[in-house]
Design a protein around this motif. Structure first.
Motif, short mmCIF file in Angstrom:
data_model
loop_
_atom_site.label_atom_id
_atom_site.label_comp_id
_atom_site.label_asym_id
_atom_site.label_seq_id
_atom_site.Cartn_x
_atom_site.Cartn_y
_atom_site.Cartn_z
N ASN A 270 56.20 39.30 43.65
CA ASN A 270 55.90 38.51 44.88
C ASN A 270 54.33 37.76 45.21
O ASN A 270 54.36 37.20 46.26
N GLY A 271 53.41 38.33 44.44
CA GLY A 271 52.11 37.74 44.54
C GLY A 271 51.11 38.58 45.42
O GLY A 271 50.21 38.08 45.98
N PHE A 272 51.43 39.93 45.57
CA PHE A 272 50.35 40.56 46.45
C PHE A 272 49.15 41.25 45.54
O PHE A 272 49.29 41.52 44.52
N ASP A 273 48.02 40.57 45.88
CA ASP A 273 46.77 40.68 45.21
C ASP A 273 45.83 41.85 45.76
O ASP A 273 44.89 42.10 44.92
N ALA A 415 27.74 53.89 40.30
CA ALA A 415 29.18 53.86 41.09
C ALA A 415 29.52 52.26 41.17
O ALA A 415 30.63 51.83 40.92
N ILE A 416 28.53 51.38 41.47
CA ILE A 416 28.83 49.98 41.65
C ILE A 416 29.17 49.41 40.10
O ILE A 416 30.04 48.58 40.09
N TYR A 417 28.30 49.88 39.18
CA TYR A 417 28.97 49.45 37.84
C TYR A 417 30.22 49.85 37.27
O TYR A 417 30.90 49.12 36.73
N GLN A 418 30.66 51.18 37.59
CA GLN A 418 31.52 51.55 37.26
C GLN A 418 32.96 50.99 37.76
O GLN A 418 33.86 50.64 37.42
N ARG A 419 32.64 50.50 39.24
CA ARG A 419 33.69 49.85 40.04
C ARG A 419 33.76 48.28 39.24
O ARG A 419 34.68 47.84 39.16
N PHE A 420 32.64 47.73 39.19
CA PHE A 420 32.68 46.44 38.41
C PHE A 420 33.54 46.59 36.94
O PHE A 420 34.36 45.57 36.83
N ARG A 421 33.05 47.43 36.31
CA ARG A 421 34.01 47.47 35.14
C ARG A 421 35.40 47.85 35.09
O ARG A 421 36.18 47.39 34.48
N ALA A 422 35.70 48.74 36.21
CA ALA A 422 36.95 49.03 36.30
C ALA A 422 37.94 47.81 37.13
O ALA A 422 39.13 47.97 36.87
N PRO A 424 40.02 44.72 37.44
CA PRO A 424 40.60 44.08 36.55
C PRO A 424 40.26 42.36 36.51
O PRO A 424 40.73 41.83 35.48
N THR A 425 39.99 42.03 37.65
CA THR A 425 39.70 40.39 37.71
C THR A 425 38.29 40.18 38.18
O THR A 425 37.63 40.73 38.69
N SER A 426 38.00 38.85 37.93
CA SER A 426 36.44 38.36 38.35
C SER A 426 36.60 38.40 39.81
O SER A 426 35.47 38.71 40.31
N THR A 427 37.52 38.08 40.52
CA THR A 427 37.54 37.83 41.85
C THR A 427 37.18 39.35 42.54
O THR A 427 36.50 39.56 43.44
N ALA A 428 37.83 40.29 42.28
CA ALA A 428 37.93 41.74 42.50
C ALA A 428 36.31 42.04 42.25
O ALA A 428 35.70 42.78 43.04
N LYS A 429 35.87 41.88 41.17
CA LYS A 429 34.36 42.42 40.54
C LYS A 429 33.29 41.71 41.53
O LYS A 429 32.58 42.29 42.18
N TRP A 430 33.76 40.44 41.80
CA TRP A 430 32.71 39.85 42.90
C TRP A 430 32.81 40.17 44.11
O TRP A 430 31.92 40.44 44.86
#
Length: 512
Positions: A270-273, A415-422, A424-430
């Motif tokens: 249903n599109g929950f992001d 931790a920021i790097y590990q979160r960035f790597r983990a 799954p999407t560019s929006t979440a990373k940003w």
């Protein structure tokens, strides 16, 4: 009833701000009830102007002009700005009304500075104000319905008040919707702890979703429910009936007990992001996470597995914690949270300092009976800038050492790097990178370190925290004066102070 010129002011920010987070997100944090009140007033034939103050605008230029009546919606952190605005408008003969969380939490303080203060607000409550639109002296009038309304105007009815605020958002534009009010859980520190859960009209939800498809190619919707998805099948059926699958992007706050894998599969379709579950504590409140019999390390492992599983279905997860609960003692609560950060690197941890907001929850009476509530000015009561409850098992320096250590660990480069790597999407990373380097991560860490330094080096500052002095440290007064800017001159006399035990005195007059 004579036709009135009415202003409605939604205070998302407590003062001017240029943080990256504010620029990107504040316009998406507009409250629903100011839009509802504006709609109800217009339906009565009045002329209405609504502004949402995000901290980016010149508030002096934005304020509605030549009005008879002004409604202001405020969280407690923006209460001093609300008080100053009320004083300004009243000086011009305008009748002022306060609504929102601060009005519910501190009505006895707010009536000193407003003509009307609204708790639970129905259309009839607003109509009473409109019909009796007159100054209330020497003290304002507190009005509150017995419970929250069962019906509210939907997005389609509120659209003329939603659209101008969304245009202030530079990238993400998130439409506020509400599927329910109240909450079935009874977290003792929460404003909804004793508010009965009740769903709103699912047919209106369907209509609003269809309407939004006429305004956006793929609408982004933020559910403002205290706990989304309690009536899970009904909510999902309403979404699925409105349009083909994944026609929308949804953000919602919910509990892990609702976010089972089967439910997450449906939410993905249903599109929950983005989902924001409350974990709160490693020692209590397990009914929200289906870990009622688990505590400590066992609970960390179970919840971490659950959160990691969520990333198979949604790209963004924020996990919410409360620091300083009475069940916390020693190093373990903080070390367990650091362990969770390692085990679930993709999740963004949201930390709140335990705070008592006036009449928000029955637990606050216990804190007041124990003389543990401190009179921090409202300006700092946002769960982050001040903890206005003396910790049960920590000295202040020790507590801030642990909070600083956890915050620094969570927003370390590693931790920021590990979160960035983990993520799954560019929006979440940003999004997580922005939050880490802006006011939530680095900014909060700088503030905590300054508070800790003051506690160690400034005796009067420490005495204020210990409840040995009522003299507000200049450190806090200077911040308020800077944040209010030109509105500092309109702050009413006495507004910096409030009675932290007013709720107890109301319930037990003998305690005065």
């Amino acid at each position: 009833m004579a036709k009135l010129k009415i202003g409605v002011i939604d205070l998302v920010s407590k003062g001017p701000t240029n943080t990256l987070w504010a620029k990107v997100m504040h316009a998406n944090l507009a409250s629903i009830m100011p839009q509802v009140v504006a709609t109800w007033c217009e339906q009565q034939g009045h002329e209405v102007t609504l502004i949402c103050y995000t901290g980016q605008e010149d508030l002096q230029k934005e304020l509605p002009r030549s009005v008879n009546l002004v409604f202001i919606c405020s969280f407690t952190q923006a209460a001093l700005l609300a008080y100053a605005l009320s004083n300004y408008f009243r000086s011009q003969g305008v009748v002022t009304v306060l609504g929102g969380p601060h009005a519910r939490c501190y009505p006895d303080d707010a009536v000193k500075y407003f003509d009307y203060v609204l708790g639970f607000t129905h259309q009839a409550t607003v109509l009473e104000v409109l019909q009796n639109c007159s100054p209330q002296k020497p003290k304002g009038k507190h009005l509150s319905a017995a419970r929250q309304p069962a019906h509210l105007p939907g997005v389609k009815e509120r659209w003329k008040f939603i659209e101008p605020t969304l245009k202030k958002a530079p990238f993400l534009q998130m439409v506020p919707m509400l599927g329910s009010v109240g909450c079935p859980y009874t977290c003792s520190f929460c404003i909804d702890a004793t508010v009965d859960y009740q769903p709103l009209n699912f047919e209106i939800i369907k209509e609003d979703l269809r309407f939004l498809l006429t305004k956006f190619k793929k609408p982004t919707i933020g559910w403002h429910d205290p706990n989304f998805g309690v009536r899970f099948e009904d909510n999902m059926e309403a979404i699925a009936a409105a349009a083909p699958l994944k026609s929308f992007r949804f953000f919602a706050e919910s509990s892990l007990s609702i976010l089972t894998e089967e439910h997450l599969k449906v939410m993905q379709r249903n599109g929950f992001d983005a989902l924001l579950p409350g974990i709160e504590s490693w020692y209590e409140l397990g009914n929200k996470s289906r870990t009622a019999r688990m505590v400590g390390e066992e609970k960390v492992k179970r919840i971490s597995e659950h959160v990691n599983m969520m990333f198979r279905y949604v790209p963004y997860v924020q996990t919410n914690f409360v620091l300083g609960l009475d069940s916390d003692e020693g190093n373990e609560p903080f070390e367990l949270t650091k362990r969770f950060v390692d085990l679930s690197p993709g999740a963004f941890p949201g930390y709140s300092l335990l705070s008592a907001f006036g009449e928000a929850a029955p637990l606050n009476l216990e804190y007041q009976r124990a003389n543990r509530v401190l009179p921090f000015p409202f300006h700092f009561l946002n769960n982050h800038l001040a903890m206005n409850i003396k910790p049960q098992h920590y000295e202040w320096l020790d507590f801030y050492d642990k909070v600083i250590d956890l915050t620094a660990y969570t927003f370390s480069k590693k931790a920021i790097y590990q979160r960035f790597r983990a993520n799954p999407t560019s929006t979440a990373k940003w999004m997580n990178l922005m939050r880490a380097v802006s006011s939530e991560g680095y900014g909060r860490l700088r503030f905590y370190r300054q508070v800790r330094k003051n506690l160690a080096e400034d005796k009067p500052f420490r005495q204020y925290f210990e409840g040995e002095s009522q003299q507000l440290p200049a450190f806090y007064k200077n911040i308020i004066q800077k944040d209010l800017g030109v509105w500092w001159q309109w702050l009413p006399a006495g507004a910096l102070e409030h009675n932290p035990n007013a709720y107890l005195h109301k319930k037990s007059p003998a305690a005065v």
